[in-house]
Design a protein around this motif. Structure first.
Motif, PDB file in Angstrom:
ATOM      1  N   LEU A  55       0.806  -1.342  -0.060  1.00  0.00           N
ATOM      2  CA  LEU A  55      -0.109   0.017   0.160  1.00  0.00           C
ATOM      3  C   LEU A  55       0.913   1.298  -0.096  1.00  0.00           C
ATOM      4  O   LEU A  55       0.824   2.242  -0.827  1.00  0.00           O
ATOM      5  N   VAL A  79      -4.693  -0.250  -4.493  1.00  0.00           N
ATOM      6  CA  VAL A  79      -4.763   0.333  -3.182  1.00  0.00           C
ATOM      7  C   VAL A  79      -5.976  -0.148  -2.470  1.00  0.00           C
ATOM      8  O   VAL A  79      -6.073  -0.672  -1.358  1.00  0.00           O
ATOM      9  N   CYS A  82      -5.925  -3.945  -1.653  1.00  0.00           N
ATOM     10  CA  CYS A  82      -5.169  -4.168  -0.833  1.00  0.00           C
ATOM     11  C   CYS A  82      -5.990  -3.662   0.559  1.00  0.00           C
ATOM     12  O   CYS A  82      -5.784  -4.569   1.631  1.00  0.00           O
ATOM     13  N   TRP A  83      -6.235  -2.609   0.636  1.00  0.00           N
ATOM     14  CA  TRP A  83      -6.725  -1.987   1.988  1.00  0.00           C
ATOM     15  C   TRP A  83      -7.799  -2.779   2.374  1.00  0.00           C
ATOM     16  O   TRP A  83      -8.291  -3.238   3.279  1.00  0.00           O
TER      17      TRP A  83
END
Length: 290
Positions: A55, A79, A82-83
């Motif tokens: 990230l 992002v 992944c978050w």
């Protein structure tokens, strides 16, 4: 649609991007430190550390090299994905969504951004409820309120900027129309001036010649000397009229042509005069100079 164009950033855009990236990295580092301190022996730690590094790297890379709008959207998708995984593993990473909300609003069309912001806010609510020891209404209300405020302010500012740009475009268009109108009025005024000068200098001369020639014709047999005088006077008036006509043409011609130079020489002089500040203007003529 979104108002942010990564490929054509202004100074304010770069500052805002840097602020969002810094906020995201700081929130990410704080959440990671909290998880390490409280769950240092967890089996999920390597995954969380690895995803946190991904990230941070993707977000910082996007700041260093903004690229095109499409590239920015691809980075945002990476992002966000992944978050989401990190939040499902460790709910304390939920508030990293705040910078992501602003980035989504800047990169995506309004409807797509609102849908993504709604999904992010929902996930934050679920993460906060997982972290809470008991039911707290703030955990349920705070994330949607923050997301709604951020979205509302951004959409308002974007529309206000669009309206302001429309006003600027209208002003520029009006100035161009006024300039064109002034040029037309100037052209008409110049035509009227030329008409007056032609009438005063040429028409009156031709009228005088006509009267003199008629008088000479009437006196040709009875008074030849007077008739010749009338002819000489008419010739003098014709010569004066020709001089006036040449003066009018001389005044209308460009200065380089009025000085007696040919067209090729006038263009060469113009090219030499306009060659300045590193700009070289060349003129090349082919064929005879007519």
């Amino acid at each position: 649609s979104g108002a942010f164009a990564p490929g054509a950033q202004t100074r304010d855009d770069r500052l805002l991007s840097a602020l969002l990236t810094t906020a995201f990295v700081v929130l990410l580092a704080g959440a990671l430190l909290r998880y390490v301190l409280k769950h240092g022996d967890s089996d999920r730690l390597p995954w969380i550390v690895g995803l946190s590094v991904v990230l941070a790297v993707v977000q910082v890379a996007g700041q260093a090299r903004p690229g095109s709008r499409r590239a920015g959207r691809v980075r945002l998708a990476v992002v966000v994905a992944c978050w989401v995984v990190v939040v499902l593993l460790a709910p304390s990473f939920a508030w990293c969504a705040v910078p992501l909300i602003h980035t989504a609003l800047r990169l995506l069309p309004t409807r797509s951004a609102v849908a993504l912001v709604t999904a992010l806010a929902t996930l934050v609510v679920l993460a906060e409820l997982r972290l809470a020891d008991g039911f707290d209404p703030n955990h349920l209300l705070l994330p949607p309120v923050v997301a709604a405020l951020a979205t509302g302010v951004f959409v308002y500012l974007t529309r206000e900027a669009t309206r302001r740009q429309h006003l600027i475009d209208d002003l520029v268009r009006t100035r161009r129309e006024l300039a064109a109108t002034e040029r037309r009025e100037g052209t008409l005024a110049e035509r009227q001036r030329l008409s007056r000068e032609i009438h005063d200098s040429l028409a009156q001369g031709l009228s005088s010649q006509n009267m003199l020639l008629q008088a000479a014709d009437r006196q040709w047999d009875t008074d030849p000397e007077a008739a010749r005088t009338h002819l000489r006077t008419a010739a003098s008036i014709a010569a004066h009229g020709l001089t006036e006509a040449r003066r009018l043409v001389h005044d209308l011609a460009p200065a380089d042509l009025a000085e007696g130079a040919g067209l090729a020489q006038a263009l060469a002089t113009l090219a030499a005069r306009e060659s300045r500040d590193g700009l070289t203007v060349r003129f090349h003529a082919e064929g005879p100079d007519t």
